[in-house]
Design an enzyme around this catalytic site. Structure first.
Site, short mmCIF file in Angstrom:
data_model
loop_
_atom_site.label_atom_id
_atom_site.label_comp_id
_atom_site.label_asym_id
_atom_site.label_seq_id
_atom_site.Cartn_x
_atom_site.Cartn_y
_atom_site.Cartn_z
N SER A 145 42.53 26.79 68.77
CA SER A 145 42.76 27.20 67.39
C SER A 145 41.84 28.37 67.02
CB SER A 145 42.58 26.00 66.46
OG SER A 145 43.01 26.28 65.17
N ASP A 362 33.72 44.46 52.99
CA ASP A 362 33.18 45.21 54.13
C ASP A 362 33.17 44.40 55.42
OD1 ASP A 362 31.24 43.42 53.34
OD2 ASP A 362 29.55 44.82 53.55
N HIS A 415 49.81 21.32 67.08
CA HIS A 415 48.60 22.14 67.16
C HIS A 415 47.44 21.44 67.87
CE1 HIS A 415 46.19 25.55 65.76
NE2 HIS A 415 45.23 24.70 65.45
#
Length: 437
Positions: A145, A362, A415
């Site tokens: 993951s 940023d 998953h």
């Protein structure tokens, strides 16, 4: 000093490494990163190749083995495994409501946590590799993951440290913004809801009844947290796991009890909800979650609570409207919302920190598309068809963008396939790397 322990079928050794908080300022503040070495009994002295494991998350510590179990059944056939507690988690220097206040106010805490993304994790791993293996010896990498996201960052920043890489459910979109991620995620969550209600049609009425009750009177969870309708909907995180739908159904089965004043939500149900929803053991998951997608060249305005903003485009998740129209109330998925920092006591002290991180513009880029296009490290990736957490289309586009990356697309597992398959998922990827399939 390293400490060795014996468990059924394995020998583990503790390692603690001192690393810079900011790798651009190596002489500055230092933090600890913990890792657990695991080797099969009887092979402690063997010169085995190393396999670094990067856990999902963000903010998730590595699993604690009870023996030769799970995917370790396969991994220990040929590797010496290193389970890394990524910075801020587990036995590494912790980052939570109890410790972050030592770094100053919300602004200072947010600046501190800006060093806890995949780029810093990869630089920690490279420092550890050189200390454990030496400058010239490479190791293999297994990323689950978010660990797969970190693997792509590793291939972008320091591919010279890797001999091969395995990814399970973790091929991120290289140029996907946080908005892109959630705009594709909500329809997948709708499909998981539809599948759940098809399997357990009785849950349509059960969920509507609970949502209506909470709409009138939010419940108090065992830790003092507040269970609102939106918080209840976030139990949909469970639907992306192999047994998640069943677990959710069994939780709903015990929702009600007859109290002195009539029907009320049971302590059993509220305890189960608390266990599923509380971030007390992993606050970084909530605080840093959207920042794992932040790249200034892709998201110049920052992530800015993308899941909350994009949710407004999907009216089917409006519980109040669903109750009024008679429609099923839908659960949400792997989304972090600003209200969670009001309802969860473990997150409340970090509310301003999370807001500052959401406003940050940023974030350095995490992936180098040109370097990935020239990649020489063998990469094998399991892509789970209709994975609720990671977009399949993004994964396949990334697979095409990384030179030499081979995919195995499967709907046999969800998953969590690496964790629950007893080593079968990892065995398939290793067989691919060896040219056996």
């Amino acid at each position: 000093m390293s400490t060795a322990s014996r468990l059924p079928g394995i020998v583990t050794t503790d390692h603690v490494f001192h690393v810079p908080l900011d790798h651009a300022a190596p002489e500055g503040e230092q933090i600890e990163v913990y890792a657990r070495e695991v080797v099969a009994c009887g092979r402690e002295a063997d010169d085995l190749p190393w396999l670094l494991f990067l856990q999902g998350g963000p903010g998730g510590k590595a699993g604690r083995p009870l023996g030769r179990d799970g995917w370790l059944v396969r991994a220990l056939d040929g590797y010496r495994v290193l389970l890394l507690d990524q910075r801020g988690t587990g036995r590494s220097t912790p980052a939570n409501r109890q410790t972050l206040a030592r770094h100053g106010g919300p602004r200072e805490q947010a600046d501190y946590l800006a060093h806890f993304r995949a780029d810093s994790i990869v630089r920690d791993a490279e420092l550890i590799r050189r200390r454990l293996l030496g400058e010239d010896r490479r190791w293999s990498l297994l990323g689950q993951s978010f660990g797969g996201f970190c693997t792509l960052t590793y291939l972008s920043l320091a591919p010279e440290g890797l001999r091969e890489a395995f990814v399970t459910g973790g091929l991120a979109g290289l140029r996907s913004s946080a908005e892109d991620v959630y705009r594709s995620a909500y329809p997948r969550v709708v499909r998981k809801n539809e599948a759940h209600y098809a399997r357990y049609p009785q849950d349509v009425a059960a969920v509507r009844r609970i949502a209506a009750y909470l709409g009138d009177s939010p419940a108090v969870l065992p830790d003092g947290g507040l269970l609102t309708v939106q918080a209840f909907q976030s139990l949909g995180m469970m639907l992306g796991r192999g047994n998640g739908s069943d677990s959710l159904h069994y939780l709903l089965e015990e929702a009600w009890i007859e109290g002195a004043a009539g029907p009320e939500l049971s302590d059993t149900f509220l305890a189960g909800v608390h266990a599923a929803l509380s971030f007390v053991e992993g606050p970084l998951y909530a605080v840093l979650h959207e920042s794992i997608y932040g790249q200034r060249s892709v998201d110049p305005a920052g992530t800015a609570w993308a899941a909350e903003r994009v949710r407004k485009e999907f009216a089917e998740f409006d519980a109040e409207a669903a109750l009024e129209s008679g429609a099923p109330v839908l659960f949400t998925g792997e989304m972090i919302y600003p209200w969670m920092f009001e309802t969860d006591p473990a997150l409340r002290p970090l509310r301003e920190v999370a807001q500052l991180l959401a406003e940050r513009t940023d974030w350095p880029d995490l992936y180098d598309p040109q370097r990935l296009a020239a990649n020489e490290v063998p990469v094998m990736a399991a892509v789970y068809h209709d994975d609720m957490y990671v977009d399949t289309a993004d994964s396949l586009e990334t697979a095409r963008a990384v030179r030499g990356l081979r995919t195995w697309i499967t709907n046999e597992w969800e998953h969590d396939g690496l964790r629950v398959s007893g080593g079968k998922v990892l065995d398939r990827l290793i067989a691919m790397a060896r040219g056996e399939v």
